[in-house]
Design a protein around this motif. Structure first.
Motif, PDB file in Angstrom:
ATOM      1  N   SER A  37       0.848  -1.184   0.000  1.00 17.29           N
ATOM      2  CA  SER A  37       0.000   0.000   0.000  1.00 17.29           C
ATOM      3  C   SER A  37       0.885   1.236   0.000  1.00 17.29           C
ATOM      4  O   SER A  37       1.416   1.648   1.027  1.00 17.29           O
ATOM      5  N   MET A  38       1.049   1.802  -1.164  1.00 14.39           N
ATOM      6  CA  MET A  38       1.914   2.977  -1.296  1.00 14.39           C
ATOM      7  C   MET A  38       1.498   3.765  -2.532  1.00 14.39           C
ATOM      8  O   MET A  38       1.161   3.202  -3.563  1.00 14.39           O
ATOM      9  N   GLY A  39       1.499   5.078  -2.343  1.00 14.74           N
ATOM     10  CA  GLY A  39       1.065   5.969  -3.398  1.00 14.74           C
ATOM     11  C   GLY A  39      -0.234   6.653  -3.022  1.00 14.74           C
ATOM     12  O   GLY A  39      -1.189   6.000  -2.607  1.00 14.74           O
ATOM     13  N   MET A  40      -0.242   7.984  -3.137  1.00 10.79           N
ATOM     14  CA  MET A  40      -1.433   8.772  -2.833  1.00 10.79           C
ATOM     15  C   MET A  40      -1.702   9.709  -4.004  1.00 10.79           C
ATOM     16  O   MET A  40      -1.154   9.536  -5.096  1.00 10.79           O
ATOM     17  N   THR A  41      -2.533  10.704  -3.801  1.00  4.40           N
ATOM     18  CA  THR A  41      -2.966  11.560  -4.904  1.00  4.40           C
ATOM     19  C   THR A  41      -1.807  12.112  -5.716  1.00  4.40           C
ATOM     20  O   THR A  41      -1.850  12.119  -6.951  1.00  4.40           O
ATOM     21  N   ASP A  42      -0.749  12.559  -5.052  1.00  2.00           N
ATOM     22  CA  ASP A  42       0.333  13.254  -5.750  1.00  2.00           C
ATOM     23  C   ASP A  42       1.386  12.342  -6.359  1.00  2.00           C
ATOM     24  O   ASP A  42       2.198  12.809  -7.169  1.00  2.00           O
ATOM     25  N   ASP A  43       1.401  11.074  -5.977  1.00  2.00           N
ATOM     26  CA  ASP A  43       2.509  10.239  -6.457  1.00  2.00           C
ATOM     27  C   ASP A  43       2.107   8.806  -6.794  1.00  2.00           C
ATOM     28  O   ASP A  43       2.959   7.932  -6.927  1.00  2.00           O
ATOM     29  N   PHE A  44       0.799   8.536  -6.964  1.00  2.00           N
ATOM     30  CA  PHE A  44       0.396   7.145  -7.132  1.00  2.00           C
ATOM     31  C   PHE A  44       0.889   6.529  -8.442  1.00  2.00           C
ATOM     32  O   PHE A  44       1.108   5.322  -8.514  1.00  2.00           O
ATOM     33  N   GLU A  45       1.081   7.344  -9.465  1.00  2.00           N
ATOM     34  CA  GLU A  45       1.579   6.790 -10.724  1.00  2.00           C
ATOM     35  C   GLU A  45       3.023   6.293 -10.577  1.00  2.00           C
ATOM     36  O   GLU A  45       3.385   5.232 -11.104  1.00  2.00           O
ATOM     37  N   ASP A  46       3.841   7.041  -9.844  1.00  2.00           N
ATOM     38  CA  ASP A  46       5.195   6.574  -9.558  1.00  2.00           C
ATOM     39  C   ASP A  46       5.154   5.301  -8.716  1.00  2.00           C
ATOM     40  O   ASP A  46       5.945   4.374  -8.933  1.00  2.00           O
ATOM     41  N   ALA A  47       4.246   5.251  -7.749  1.00  2.00           N
ATOM     42  CA  ALA A  47       4.133   4.067  -6.891  1.00  2.00           C
ATOM     43  C   ALA A  47       3.761   2.840  -7.713  1.00  2.00           C
ATOM     44  O   ALA A  47       4.314   1.750  -7.514  1.00  2.00           O
ATOM     45  N   ILE A  48       2.837   3.000  -8.631  1.00  2.00           N
ATOM     46  CA  ILE A  48       2.444   1.881  -9.488  1.00  2.00           C
ATOM     47  C   ILE A  48       3.628   1.413 -10.326  1.00  2.00           C
ATOM     48  O   ILE A  48       3.860   0.205 -10.482  1.00  2.00           O
ATOM     49  N   ALA A  49       4.404   2.338 -10.832  1.00  2.44           N
ATOM     50  CA  ALA A  49       5.581   1.983 -11.623  1.00  2.44           C
ATOM     51  C   ALA A  49       6.588   1.185 -10.806  1.00  2.44           C
ATOM     52  O   ALA A  49       7.342   0.365 -11.363  1.00  2.44           O
ATOM     53  N   CYS A  50       6.581   1.410  -9.482  1.00  2.00           N
ATOM     54  CA  CYS A  50       7.555   0.745  -8.607  1.00  2.00           C
ATOM     55  C   CYS A  50       7.001  -0.488  -7.898  1.00  2.00           C
ATOM     56  O   CYS A  50       7.675  -1.059  -7.046  1.00  2.00           O
ATOM     57  N   GLY A  51       5.780  -0.899  -8.226  1.00  2.00           N
ATOM     58  CA  GLY A  51       5.262  -2.156  -7.686  1.00  2.00           C
ATOM     59  C   GLY A  51       4.126  -2.069  -6.698  1.00  2.00           C
ATOM     60  O   GLY A  51       3.718  -3.087  -6.129  1.00  2.00           O
ATOM     61  N   SER A  52       3.557  -0.891  -6.475  1.00  2.00           N
ATOM     62  CA  SER A  52       2.414  -0.776  -5.564  1.00  2.00           C
ATOM     63  C   SER A  52       1.265  -1.656  -6.024  1.00  2.00           C
ATOM     64  O   SER A  52       0.976  -1.753  -7.219  1.00  2.00           O
ATOM     65  N   THR A  53       0.586  -2.272  -5.061  1.00  3.70           N
ATOM     66  CA  THR A  53      -0.617  -3.043  -5.383  1.00  3.70           C
ATOM     67  C   THR A  53      -1.874  -2.381  -4.822  1.00  3.70           C
ATOM     68  O   THR A  53      -2.972  -2.861  -5.044  1.00  3.70           O
ATOM     69  N   MET A  54      -1.681  -1.273  -4.089  1.00  4.77           N
ATOM     70  CA  MET A  54      -2.823  -0.542  -3.539  1.00  4.77           C
ATOM     71  C   MET A  54      -2.436   0.923  -3.375  1.00  4.77           C
ATOM     72  O   MET A  54      -1.385   1.228  -2.808  1.00  4.77           O
ATOM     73  N   ILE A  55      -3.274   1.811  -3.889  1.00  9.03           N
ATOM     74  CA  ILE A  55      -3.032   3.234  -3.696  1.00  9.03           C
ATOM     75  C   ILE A  55      -4.161   3.811  -2.841  1.00  9.03           C
ATOM     76  O   ILE A  55      -5.292   3.338  -2.890  1.00  9.03           O
ATOM     77  N   ARG A  56      -3.830   4.812  -2.028  1.00  7.66           N
ATOM     78  CA  ARG A  56      -4.797   5.434  -1.129  1.00  7.66           C
ATOM     79  C   ARG A  56      -5.048   6.860  -1.618  1.00  7.66           C
ATOM     80  O   ARG A  56      -4.144   7.701  -1.565  1.00  7.66           O
ATOM     81  N   VAL A  57      -6.241   7.115  -2.110  1.00  7.62           N
ATOM     82  CA  VAL A  57      -6.527   8.398  -2.741  1.00  7.62           C
ATOM     83  C   VAL A  57      -7.751   9.023  -2.092  1.00  7.62           C
ATOM     84  O   VAL A  57      -8.811   8.399  -2.024  1.00  7.62           O
ATOM     85  N   GLY A  58      -7.593  10.246  -1.601  1.00  9.79           N
ATOM     86  CA  GLY A  58      -8.711  10.967  -1.023  1.00  9.79           C
ATOM     87  C   GLY A  58      -9.029  12.231  -1.785  1.00  9.79           C
ATOM     88  O   GLY A  58     -10.103  12.385  -2.354  1.00  9.79           O
ATOM     89  N   THR A  59      -8.070  13.142  -1.845  1.00  7.00           N
ATOM     90  CA  THR A  59      -8.290  14.453  -2.448  1.00  7.00           C
ATOM     91  C   THR A  59      -8.749  14.364  -3.893  1.00  7.00           C
ATOM     92  O   THR A  59      -9.671  15.080  -4.311  1.00  7.00           O
ATOM     93  N   ALA A  60      -8.129  13.495  -4.678  1.00  8.92           N
ATOM     94  CA  ALA A  60      -8.468  13.405  -6.098  1.00  8.92           C
ATOM     95  C   ALA A  60      -9.849  12.797  -6.325  1.00  8.92           C
ATOM     96  O   ALA A  60     -10.411  12.929  -7.412  1.00  8.92           O
ATOM     97  N   ILE A  61     -10.409  12.161  -5.307  1.00  7.32           N
ATOM     98  CA  ILE A  61     -11.768  11.616  -5.412  1.00  7.32           C
ATOM     99  C   ILE A  61     -12.794  12.596  -4.869  1.00  7.32           C
ATOM    100  O   ILE A  61     -13.791  12.918  -5.527  1.00  7.32           O
ATOM    101  N   PHE A  62     -12.543  13.092  -3.666  1.00  7.94           N
ATOM    102  CA  PHE A  62     -13.552  13.889  -2.956  1.00  7.94           C
ATOM    103  C   PHE A  62     -13.305  15.390  -3.003  1.00  7.94           C
ATOM    104  O   PHE A  62     -14.157  16.167  -2.572  1.00  7.94           O
TER     105      PHE A  62
END
Length: 244
Positions: A199-224
């Motif tokens: 679980s790594m990556g949030m609104t500002d950096d989730f694309e980088d996290a996905i590139a590095c192997g994240s399997t779960m991103i936590r996003v609040g601001t970009a949704i709500f």
């Protein structure tokens, strides 16, 4: 608006995964629902959100009573006080923020009392920031090696909150470090341990996290949308920087 935002995030997730040669279906979008009422949570779930992450025990309890999370799994992603463990254990599918030995002890004791197996993630303070909680990277292996002493807790992976990034790519080294730790632990075949969730990556950096192997991103601001911290929240509780 929430449905539009979810669709935009999904598109960005898919693009980031495909660019990294990954299957987008490997990555879970966890909506950080702090300071959003039951109606907005239901709206997000109706838009396809299948995982909600709550930061505050009081909000969690109130929204559970309102059945706000129906149709989605519920995770606790905020800093959890040991005296509030009984309000969370057995109520959520996953506690992402296990950040210290005393909390792990308290979760084990409460899970044993309830007769449940509580899934958890170990929170790693990968940036060694004094303002953030979590195990130091060098401590994680010893915690995993000792999990036989916690038969009512099951470690499903790791959670991390790197330093605030100034530009794209800044946090890749931290995400890569979490991935390395997970690979090393997996190779040791510890009892009651899996590293299926990063679980790594949030609104500002989730694309980088996905590139590095994240399997779960936590996003609040970009949704709500941006939260107004000067406004009295609907429910009380503690803040914690896990909510993207």
């Amino acid at each position: 608006m929430i449905a539009e935002n979810v669709a935009k995030i999904r598109a960005r997730m898919d693009a980031a995964a495909r660019k990294a040669g990954r299957d987008p279906r490997e990555i879970v979008l966890c909506a950080a629902t702090k300071m959003n009422d039951a109606g907005r949570v239901r709206e997000a779930i109706a838009a396809g959100i299948a995982c909600c992450g709550e930061n505050r025990v009081q909000e969690l309890t109130a929204k559970l009573a309102d059945r706000a999370y129906d149709g989605a799994s519920v995770h606790f992603i905020g800093r959890l006080q040991t005296n509030k463990v009984k309000q969370v254990v057995g109520k959520v599918d996953l506690i992402q923020s296990v950040d210290r030995p005393a909390l792990l002890d308290a979760i084990e004791k409460e899970a044993a009392k309830q007769g449940v197996l509580q899934d958890v993630l170990l929170e790693v303070n990968v940036g060694a920031e004094e303002s953030k909680s979590g195990y130091a990277p060098e401590e994680v292996d010893a915690v995993c090696a000792a999990m036989e002493r916690f038969p009512h807790c099951r470690v499903r992976g790791l959670m991390a909150i790197p330093p605030v990034s100034q530009k794209s790519g800044d946090n890749c080294r931290f995400f890569t470090e979490i991935r390395r730790i997970a690979v090393d632990i997996t190779a040791k075949n510890y009892h009651n341990i899996s590293m299926e969730i990063l679980s790594m990556g949030m609104t500002d950096d989730f694309e980088d996290a996905i590139a590095c192997g994240s399997t779960m991103i936590r996003v609040g601001t970009a949704i709500f949308g941006a939260r107004d911290y000067h406004k009295q929240p609907t429910y009380g509780g503690n803040n914690h920087g896990t909510d993207g």
